[in-house]
Each structure stands twice: as structure tokens, then as C-alpha cells.
Design an enzyme around this catalytic site. Structure first.
Site: not given
Length: 263
Positions: A11, A13, A213
């Protein structure tokens, strides 16, 4: 015990950076990964930017020596998936979305139609920061007349210096509400983007680790695709979920320097 993986989905951001802010530990991890020559793809729900733009941002602002070939956006996944799904139907689409999505569809052979009167095979809806009521009208009419409704992703918001702005999911939901139709959804946490990324990286799912995240997008996408996952606590999720939670990653680290690439 950490398993050794042959490839990685990563991922952006919250995992590699936080908005415009650098995550130094992520940069260290990426340099180790690149030096190890292990295959990887940045798998992102962003459909507005081209892979070239994403890679340039990573090189220029986050000191990650990557290329467009290592970026797999929901726009690319949408194009790859719909190209096969069309079978012998015309490769035509009405699109609410920005250049990244439009170019991805054109690059696999789609003709983008101007309005519903062209009876497009697919109506594809993603984030469009210049969306108008008339664009919604044409999308709704096309779907009402049999066009297959596709949403790039259902992210409710996107973080910005101004706050949490409306995401692609808000645009998709306008069309869903007006048509009463549920879209095919491509991006995380749906498994379609994960399966398409596996096709791109050419590795078995059991040999690829998804790093992210966000429990509800990154980790849930891995779960839906029957893949292992690594949660990094550098972004949205700040603590490891309890073992009896609905979404539990395979591994959790405080930051990516804690992950050993070779098990």
C-alpha cells in the site's frame, strides 16, 4: 515465525508515506527490498493518477528508486478485469473518472463513449474531482438501459491538508442510489484488484505478502483473496487488533524496518 515471501504487494498512503510526509522507516525497507531484487507492486486504490505519476512522486519526494512497472492502480486493475469480462461484447465504456482511469481503459482497447445513447457495455465510476450532475445523469441512464455498473473502489474519504475529502465511494454511491444497482467493485478490500495484481506479478498467492496500514482495506483485501498480510502501525491503524477481531493480519510490526525479508 516470519515466512520468506517471493513477492510483495505494498500500500502507499500510511504505509510508504503519510500524505506529503515521509516515512523514513518505509524508505529503509524499500531500499532493502529493491536491493534484494524481490518482485513487488505498489497496489493502490487511487484511480486518478497514472503509474508514471505515482512512481515519479515516490522517486522525487520519498527517495524510492522505483518505476511505473512497479505500480498497480485500481484503474489498471479495472481495465485488465473488464477486458476479459467483456468476452465478445464491444469494448465500450462510459466513464466518470479522471485521466488515470480513462487512459488505463483506452490502453487495453476500450472506446470511451460520450453519453448513454451509445449503449456502452460498461459504465465505470471512480473519483472525478470535476464531476457534474450531467455526468451522473448519463451514467444512470446507461445503467438503466443495461450497461454493467462498475466502481473502481468504495473509499469513503481521501485524506488531504484540508481534511477528509469525499472519496471515490461517495461518487459511486450517488449512482448506486439513483439506479438501485450494486456495482462490481474492483479496489481494496475487494479481491479483484488482488487477483489482477497476482496475474501481473506472476506468482502464486501463497508466496506473496500484502503490506498495509488499514485493516479495513489492505488487510481485508488480503483476507478476501486468501493471502497473508502484514499490518504496519505507521498509518491509520495504531494498534494490533485482538486475536478474536473480525480482521486479523498474519503479522504486525510497529514499522517496516522490523520486517525481515528473508524470514
Amino acid at each position: 515465525m516470519m515466512k520468506r515471501y517471493s513477492g510483495y504487494f505494498i500500500d502507499l498512503d500510511g504505509t510508504i508515506y503519510q500524505g506529503t510526509k515521509e516515512i523514513k522507516t518505509a524508505q529503509t525497507f524499500m531500499q532493502r527490498l529493491i536491493d534484494s531484487e524481490i518482485p513487488y507492486l505498489f497496489v493502490t486504490n487511487n484511480s486518478t493518477r497514472s503509474p508514471e505519476d505515482v512512481a515519479e512522486n515516490l522517486r522525487a519526494h520519498h527517495h524510492i528508486a522505483t518505476t511505473a512497472a512497479h505500480v498497480y492502480t485500481t484503474a489498471l486493475a479495472t481495465a485488465d478485469y473488464l477486458r476479459r469480462l467483456a468476452a465478445d461484447k464491444p469494448l465500450t465504456a462510459y466513464v466518470i473518472g479522471e485521466r488515470g482511469l480513462q487512459d488505463a481503459l483506452r490502453n487495453v482497447g476500450f472506446a470511451l463513449v460520450a453519453d448513454a445513447s451509445f449503449a456502452p457495455t460498461f459504465t465505470v465510476v471512480g473519483l472525478d474531482r470535476e464531476v457534474t450532475y450531467e455526468k451522473f445523469v448519463q451514467a444512470v441512464l446507461a445503467i438503466q438501459h443495461g450497461s454493467q455498473f462498475v466502481g473502481t473502489n468504495l473509499d469513503t474519504n481521501i485524506p488531504n491538508q484540508r481534511g477528509m475529502l469525499p472519496g471515490a465511494g461517495a461518487v459511486v454511491d450517488f449512482v448506486r442510489y439513483a439506479t438501485g444497482k450494486k456495482p462490481i467493485t474492483i479496489g481494496k478490500p475487494a479481491k479483484i484488484i488482488m487477483n489482477e495484481a497476482l496475474n501481473r506479478i506472476q506468482l502464486p498467492r501463497e508466496d506473496v505478502l500484502m503490506i498495509g496500514d488499514n485493516l479495513h482495506t489492505d488487510i481485508m483485501a488480503a483476507k478476501n483473496a486468501n493471502m497473508d498480510s502484514l499490518l504496519t502501525l505507521t498509518g491509520l491503524t495504531k494498534q494490533a487488533p485482538a486475536g478474536d477481531a473480525d480482521i486479523v493480519p498474519t503479522y504486525v510490526v510497529s514499522d517496516l524496518t522490523k520486517w525481515r525479508l528473508h524470514g
